[in-house]
Motif scaffolding. Structure first.
Motif, short mmCIF file in Angstrom:
data_model
loop_
_atom_site.label_atom_id
_atom_site.label_comp_id
_atom_site.label_asym_id
_atom_site.label_seq_id
_atom_site.Cartn_x
_atom_site.Cartn_y
_atom_site.Cartn_z
N ASP A 21 45.53 27.80 46.44
CA ASP A 21 44.54 27.12 46.23
C ASP A 21 43.98 28.26 47.29
O ASP A 21 43.08 29.43 47.17
CB ASP A 21 44.43 26.18 46.93
N TYR A 22 44.49 28.84 48.61
CA TYR A 22 43.83 29.79 49.73
C TYR A 22 43.74 31.48 48.29
O TYR A 22 43.03 32.57 49.20
CB TYR A 22 44.64 29.93 50.91
N VAL A 23 44.94 31.55 47.81
CA VAL A 23 44.96 33.20 46.78
C VAL A 23 44.07 33.06 46.60
O VAL A 23 43.41 34.24 46.37
CB VAL A 23 46.13 32.81 46.49
N THR A 24 43.23 31.97 45.76
CA THR A 24 42.42 31.77 44.82
C THR A 24 40.98 31.45 44.63
O THR A 24 40.52 33.08 44.42
CB THR A 24 43.17 30.86 43.73
N THR A 25 40.91 31.52 45.44
CA THR A 25 39.80 31.04 46.44
C THR A 25 39.33 32.82 47.39
O THR A 25 37.92 32.72 46.92
CB THR A 25 40.02 30.31 47.94
N THR A 26 40.44 33.10 47.35
CA THR A 26 40.17 34.90 48.52
C THR A 26 39.75 35.76 47.49
O THR A 26 39.14 36.30 47.40
CB THR A 26 40.89 35.05 48.73
N MET A 27 40.90 35.33 45.45
CA MET A 27 40.22 36.34 44.15
C MET A 27 38.57 36.54 43.48
O MET A 27 38.08 37.35 43.85
CB MET A 27 41.77 36.02 43.20
N ARG A 28 38.67 34.77 43.88
CA ARG A 28 36.96 34.32 43.47
C ARG A 28 36.09 35.60 44.31
O ARG A 28 35.27 35.95 43.68
CB ARG A 28 37.34 32.96 42.91
N GLU A 29 36.05 35.38 45.57
CA GLU A 29 34.66 35.80 46.34
C GLU A 29 35.30 37.28 46.27
O GLU A 29 34.90 37.82 45.76
CB GLU A 29 36.19 35.10 47.70
N ALA A 30 36.52 37.36 46.44
CA ALA A 30 36.79 39.64 46.20
C ALA A 30 36.12 39.78 44.16
O ALA A 30 35.67 40.87 44.45
CB ALA A 30 38.22 39.82 46.74
N LEU A 31 36.22 38.65 43.49
CA LEU A 31 35.64 40.28 42.65
C LEU A 31 33.98 39.54 42.29
O LEU A 31 33.77 40.72 42.15
CB LEU A 31 36.75 39.34 41.24
N VAL A 32 33.43 39.19 42.68
CA VAL A 32 32.55 39.34 42.88
C VAL A 32 31.93 40.24 43.86
O VAL A 32 30.97 40.84 43.45
CB VAL A 32 31.43 37.48 44.01
N SER A 33 32.14 40.38 45.21
CA SER A 33 32.14 40.76 45.33
C SER A 33 32.50 42.42 45.81
O SER A 33 31.70 43.04 45.63
CB SER A 33 32.92 41.53 47.30
N PHE A 34 33.67 42.85 44.27
CA PHE A 34 34.24 44.52 43.96
C PHE A 34 33.11 44.29 42.38
O PHE A 34 32.22 45.39 42.40
CB PHE A 34 35.61 44.12 42.93
N ASP A 35 31.75 43.20 42.24
CA ASP A 35 31.31 43.35 41.37
C ASP A 35 29.62 44.39 41.77
O ASP A 35 29.17 45.86 41.09
CB ASP A 35 30.86 42.26 40.72
N ARG A 36 29.77 44.36 43.21
CA ARG A 36 28.48 45.17 43.74
C ARG A 36 28.73 46.40 43.82
O ARG A 36 28.37 47.41 44.16
CB ARG A 36 28.66 44.85 44.86
N LYS A 37 30.59 46.67 43.82
CA LYS A 37 30.87 48.48 43.51
C LYS A 37 30.69 48.61 42.17
O LYS A 37 30.46 50.41 42.35
CB LYS A 37 32.14 48.83 44.73
N ILE A 38 31.22 48.07 41.47
CA ILE A 38 31.74 48.01 39.71
C ILE A 38 31.27 47.44 39.04
O ILE A 38 31.53 46.30 39.13
CB ILE A 38 33.42 48.64 39.33
N LYS A 39 30.12 47.72 38.60
CA LYS A 39 28.80 46.82 37.83
C LYS A 39 29.61 46.29 36.55
O LYS A 39 30.75 46.64 35.77
CB LYS A 39 27.81 47.42 37.03
N GLY A 40 30.14 44.74 36.41
CA GLY A 40 30.17 44.53 35.32
C GLY A 40 32.04 43.71 36.08
O GLY A 40 32.81 43.70 34.97
N PHE A 41 32.32 44.38 37.29
CA PHE A 41 34.23 43.82 37.34
C PHE A 41 34.69 42.57 37.43
O PHE A 41 34.84 41.90 36.93
CB PHE A 41 33.81 44.38 38.84
N SER A 42 33.38 41.63 37.58
CA SER A 42 33.42 39.97 38.23
C SER A 42 33.55 39.53 36.52
O SER A 42 33.81 38.33 36.35
CB SER A 42 33.33 39.01 39.20
N GLN A 43 32.82 40.28 35.94
CA GLN A 43 32.15 39.37 34.20
C GLN A 43 32.95 40.22 33.58
O GLN A 43 32.75 39.22 32.10
CB GLN A 43 30.38 39.35 34.51
N ASN A 44 33.21 41.27 33.28
CA ASN A 44 33.54 42.24 31.60
C ASN A 44 34.99 42.04 32.05
O ASN A 44 35.20 43.23 31.15
CB ASN A 44 32.91 43.00 31.31
#
Length: 532
Positions: free
Chosen positions: A444-467
């Protein structure tokens, strides 16, 4: 002495000859006064909309002191004579040929240096030669029948041969030049000498490692495949012999252990033989894929299709506000594929691979989260290894067997849904895939961290968390142990044993592993005479 000039920039559409003009202009001399210009580094400056090629060069001129007095800038300076890889030989006599265990970059370059200096090493590899190894890997991709000794992790060239051949490193060591030279002399592209982010590619590396092996043999070394070390025989605290494949003994006085980070049965054997191992932190997660065109557009903007721009990469980091753990991209493979990288039956692990041209449809990278000895819930030296095994088994079972990988669209992963169809990105994984919830094969602590990170990465690369799409799981980011060694790089536990490279916990990547192999070889050469 030559003069070095850093940070010379020219446009993407400029002819390379403009570089000469810019050098002369920077030095305030005529272009005819330049004797020779050598490119030391070429990189891309994409921080602004108008992308530039950035160069560090070395140039020979007359009256360099006079030229330097005219420039007076931190980007122009005299180059001191580069250090050659020179070792003073020791005076002790070897009773047997030095043995190198493992033919990854660490073992390969240790053996090459020893061979070049007359030590006639024996290189032992549990897997087979690179071309035959590729056949076995392709057969595994097609059928799901895994060879436990020749796979993506084991065989000539090590795990790096079937990844991307990335040579980027943060270490500043003159030995890096020896490694790059060794690769280019064996068939790697000459551009790796000056590229800001050098890589060779799996398709070329297969031939390169074969040529290095031939060079070792030409110099008096011996290379033996299908030769797994199954026991260490010691007497009075020193190594005396190695047992091979449980039935043959080879006399040994000096042994370099360059086993790689996935030789789990060898770790178990070493522990039984009296070699102490310590737990080490590493990272686990999953591979994420996006369309390479999306990454290119985000990184390069309107100029993303320019012929001088290669497939774009990225490096992303985030520290979770919830778990406090780091999450980061790892082993990014532009234009690559996700490969089935298992080395044990009924355990699933993935990795990334690119060929030299990096012209595949997808970009992929591991998105991994730091895990630590306290997560292993055991003080046993191999608890981290068992931790990896546990989650690899979960992933294998979640996929339904036959090394079918569980996949999930990034958007659905963030929202906690099992995906029902692919979006723009189709997984490139070299076996079959099935839609599953990756939360079921990662803590759980890995997937929780990954979800948060993917959203953060989307601010640097548009579409990273959605596509994107995630393929599980990645666990082999680095070794789960370290092998203690002294200042002379020799094992504390058995004299004559030299732990080295990634498998011993002293490197992370092709370059640093090769450099560590060279360091260990130098220590051996500094103690013993050549055999010639």
């Amino acid at each position: 002495m030559p003069i070095r000039i850093n940070n010379i920039k020219i446009g993407l559409d400029d002819d390379i000859n403009k570089l000469n003009n810019e050098v002369a202009k920077r030095l305030k001399i005529s272009i005819n006064s330049l004797k020779d210009i050598r490119i030391l580094k070429e990189s891309i400056d994409a921080r602004k909309e108008d992308i530039k090629l950035c160069y560090h060069v070395e140039v020979d001129v007359e009256s360099e002191d006079k030229v330097l007095n005219k420039t007076k800038t931190k980007d122009v300076f005299k180059v001191e004579k580069s250090e050659e890889l020179v070792v003073d030989y020791g005076d002790e006599v070897l009773s047997s040929r030095p043995i190198v265990v493992g033919s990854g970059p660490c073992g390969m370059f240790a053996a090459l240096l020893l061979a070049e200096n007359g030590y006639k090493p024996i290189l032992l590899e549990r897997g087979c030669e690179a071309k035959k190894r590729k056949e076995k890997i392709d057969f595994f991709y097609k059928t799901g029948v895994l060879d436990l000794d020749s796979n993506v992790q084991f065989g000539e060239g090590g795990a790096g041969t079937f990844s991307d051949g990335k040579l980027t490193t943060r270490i500043k060591d003159p030995r890096c030049s020896f490694v790059l030279k060794g690769f280019t002399e064996s068939g790697a592209p000459s551009e790796i000498i000056y590229s800001g982010k050098p890589h060779i590619g799996t398709d070329i590396l297969i031939n390169v490692v074969e040529n290095i092996r031939k060079r070792i043999i030409e110099l008096g070394g011996e290379v033996r495949f299908s030769s797994k070390v199954t026991d260490i025989i010691e007497k009075d605290g020193s190594v005396k012999a190695l047992k091979i494949n449980n039935n043959e003994e080879i006399e040994a006085e000096v042994v370099i252990l360059a086993i790689g980070h996935s030789a789990r049965d060898t770790y178990e054997m070493l522990l039984k033989s009296g070699i102490n191992l310590n737990q080490k932190a590493f990272a686990i997660g999953a591979r994420v894929e996006h369309l390479q065109s999306m990454i290119d557009e985000n990184q390069y903007g309107k100029q993303c299709t320019h012929p001088k721009l290669k497939a774009a990469d990225y490096r992303l980091t985030h520290r979770s506000e919830i778990t406090g753990r780091p999450c980061y991209s790892f082993c990014m493979c532009p234009g690559g594929v996700v490969v089935a990288a298992s080395s044990e039956e009924n355990r699933l692990v993935v990795n990334g691979m690119s060929e030299y041209k990096r012209d595949g449809e997808n970009a992929n990278s591991a998105i991994v989260v730091g895990v630590y000895p306290e997560d292993f819930e055991s003080s046993h030296p191999l608890a981290g290894m068992e931790y990896q095994r546990h989650y690899e088994s979960l992933a294998y079972n979640l996929g339904g067997g036959s090394y079918t990988a569980p996949v999930q669209n990034t958007k659905d992963f963030i929202e906690g849904k099992v995906s029902k169809h692919f979006n723009d990105v189709k997984p490139s994984y070299t076996r079959d895939t099935v839609f599953k919830d990756l939360n079921e094969c990662l803590p759980d602590y890995v997937t929780t961290t990954m979800r948060e990170a993917l959203v953060s990465f989307d601010r640097k690369i548009k579409g990273f968390s959605q596509n994107g799409i995630l393929t599980g799981i990645e666990t082999r980011t680095s070794a789960p142990v370290t092998m203690p060694r002294g200042e002379n790089l020799e094992s504390h536990d058995i004299k004559g044993i030299y732990p080295a490279g990634e498998g011993a916990g002293y490197a992370g990547g092709i370059m640093s592993a090769a450099v560590d192999g060279l360091k260990v070889a130098e220590k051996i050469m500094g103690k013993y005479k050549p055999l010639d």
